[in-house]
Design an enzyme around this catalytic site. Structure first.
Site, PDB file in Angstrom:
ATOM      1  N   LYS A 128      -9.839   2.575  -3.490  1.00  0.00           N
ATOM      2  CA  LYS A 128     -10.323   1.963  -2.253  1.00  0.00           C
ATOM      3  C   LYS A 128     -11.730   2.438  -1.897  1.00  0.00           C
ATOM      4  CE  LYS A 128      -8.890   1.098   2.528  1.00  0.00           C
ATOM      5  NZ  LYS A 128      -7.943   1.451   3.598  1.00  0.00           N
ATOM      6  N   GLU A 155       0.832  -1.204   0.000  1.00  0.00           N
ATOM      7  CA  GLU A 155       0.000   0.000   0.000  1.00  0.00           C
ATOM      8  C   GLU A 155       0.868   1.255   0.000  1.00  0.00           C
ATOM      9  OE1 GLU A 155      -3.543   2.014   2.765  1.00  0.00           O
ATOM     10  OE2 GLU A 155      -2.339   0.359   3.536  1.00  0.00           O
ATOM     11  N   CYS A 163      -5.774  -2.766   2.568  1.00  0.00           N
ATOM     12  CA  CYS A 163      -5.750  -2.672   4.041  1.00  0.00           C
ATOM     13  C   CYS A 163      -7.075  -3.103   4.669  1.00  0.00           C
ATOM     14  CB  CYS A 163      -5.359  -1.256   4.443  1.00  0.00           C
ATOM     15  SG  CYS A 163      -5.105  -1.039   6.225  1.00  0.00           S
TER      16      CYS A 163
END
Length: 507
Positions: free
Chosen positions: A331, A271, A383
């Site tokens: 995301k 990430e 994540c």
């Protein structure tokens, strides 16, 4: 031991302890029987309480659970949020006290409408439905906090075989049902009603037998040959991550590690491995894309992205593919305070914690295509996204491989990153697919379709993880039906309990 079921501080203290021991049923401790004990104590503690008393008892359980299980939040607030020890402790206490109401409300509902002490078998079934309901609710309300679910305790336990059938939710349902049935066993046996005793025995033993029998069952099959993987763990300190003076050093780090890596099909960076907007790193990414294409590789990396949304520039936490692949993913599930600040007009500027770098991300659209690499569909999770079972199932059902990238440096040496890893393992097990997990400082690893880690790099070390993953097709029952069968069962159990409760009050 009657004090455990009655009002008063002894029972409330036991509820706090019961919540706290749940932490030891999960990673990194993995003492799974403690999950049964914790749920059983919660159930027993509500037996003789009024709705108002049950509200307090449920809050105590939640306070113990989140106080022990999310202690890693203190580390982030204090070490990276710039808060003093006292302020960080106060904020952690405030957070724990607030989120504990996720257990207070179900406890009140249980005592007010659903509890049936006179019908132990029906009571146990309704409680199991309520337990799953509270887990689902806190995974949804205000974007959700789907952490510390009891079902994760069974990743290596006897019930793991049920995860591909009904997801982690089914495992949680069986744990709650089992705990309640064990507590009710004396009353059930003393009733002398052979039919109810037989049904109780079947409900108690059957799911565990099924879980053991299905453990290791292959619900999916290869859709192509194995792909070689190299996942780079840069181990960049969080204090350096967003320092402009360290940008070139970080880009050089991932470039050099990649140039010296073995030739592989998939080269994975974690990430925000590229800690600058994609538009500002086009030259760098084009260079690395050319390198990957020459090696017949696909390079997948995390990178922040800026796009126009309704005539306004918005920032996204993203993934992009270069080389022998294509696609960009934005995301969708954002971390409160880490990636966006609720009530930011009020909170920003109060303390450094509310002004963390890159804490103004927007949410990506829901209808995004998957990433493509080497001719296969890859479901990406950045994540926090991997901790949402239903969200992950939706993407996984369209994929051949799963990928999650993360930066858990925020949580240091706490148990948070290991809990995060366990949830990623459960997603692989539910989907029956290989998962690649690339992180900044660990744990970077490869997870097989049975939720087992086949290769990993230790935390807090810089290195390259090598291994192979196999693209898979076909759907597990959970990916095909999702949670709908269990939802229907729970709704029916709620309806049955409500009607029975109302009838008993009218007689």
């Amino acid at each position: 031991m009657r004090w455990t079921t009655r009002p008063g501080w002894p029972g409330n203290l036991l509820a706090v302890a019961a919540g706290a021991i749940t932490t030891f049923a999960l990673a990194p401790f993995n003492i799974w029987p403690l999950a049964l004990l914790a749920v059983g104590l919660f159930y027993a503690g509500l037996r003789e309480l009024s709705p108002r008393q049950a509200l307090g008892r449920g809050w105590c359980f939640g306070f113990g659970l989140f106080g022990a299980g999310t202690s890693w939040i203190y580390y982030s607030i204090h070490h990276f949020g710039g808060a003093s020890v006292l302020l960080a402790g106060f904020l952690m206490l405030l957070f724990t006290a607030a989120i504990a109401f996720f257990f207070a409300l179900p406890a009140w509902v249980w005592a007010r409408w659903l509890r049936r002490n006179e019908a132990p078998l029906a009571d146990a079934l309704a409680f199991a439905a309520l337990w799953v309901g509270q887990e689902a609710f806190r995974g949804w309300f205000l974007t959700g906090f789907p952490w510390l679910y009891s079902g994760y305790s069974q990743l290596d336990g006897p019930l793991s075989g049920l995860a591909p059938v009904g997801g982690m939710w089914l495992v949680s349902f069986v744990l709650a049902l089992t705990a309640a049935l064990i507590y009710n066993a004396p009353r059930l046996l003393s009733s002398g009603r052979k039919g109810f005793i037989a049904a109780g025995l079947l409900l108690l033993v059957g799911p565990w037998v099924a879980g053991i029998a299905l453990k290791g069952h292959a619900w999916t099959s290869p859709s192509g040959p194995a792909l070689s993987v190299a996942a780079i763990q840069g181990n960049v300190e969080q204090s350096m991550k967003w320092d402009p003076a360290q940008l070139n050093a970080q880009l050089a780090l991932y470039r050099d590690l990649s140039l010296h890596s073995k030739r592989v099909d998939l080269l994975i960076w974690p990430e925000t491995a590229v800690p600058v907007l994609k538009e500002s790193a086009e030259g760098y990414l084009n260079m690395m894309g050319t390198f990957a294409a020459e090696r017949k590789s696909a390079l997948i990396t995390g990178v922040p992205i800026r796009e126009m949304v309704h005539h306004e520039k918005r920032f996204f936490n993203g993934i992009t593919v270069v080389g022998e692949g294509d696609g960009t993913y934005l995301k969708q599930k954002l971390v409160p305070f880490g990636e966006y600040v609720p009530l930011q007009d009020l909170l920003r500027g109060l303390i450094a914690f509310f002004d963390l770098p890159m804490s103004d991300f927007a949410r990506g659209p829901a209808d995004q295509p998957l990433l493509q690499a080497k001719g296969y569909q890859i479901a990406p999770f950045i994540c926090y996204e991997v901790v949402y079972p239903e969200f992950a199932a939706g993407l996984s059902a369209r994929s051949d491989l799963l990928l999650t990238i993360s930066n858990d440096t925020w949580f240091g040496t706490s148990i948070g990153p290991l809990q995060h890893l366990q949830m990623a393992q459960m997603r692989a097990l539910e989907a029956g697919r290989w998962m690649i997990r690339a992180t900044n400082n660990g744990v970077t690893g490869l997870i097989n379709p049975f939720g087992q880690i086949t290769e990993q790099i230790p935390q807090f070390e810089q290195g390259i993880l090598y291994g192979e993953v196999v693209p898979m097709h076909n759907l597990t029952p959970y990916l095909q039906w999702r949670s709908w069968p269990l939802i229907i069962v729970c709704v029916l159990l709620f309806g049955w309990a409500l009607m029975a409760s109302r009838m008993s009050k009218t007689l």
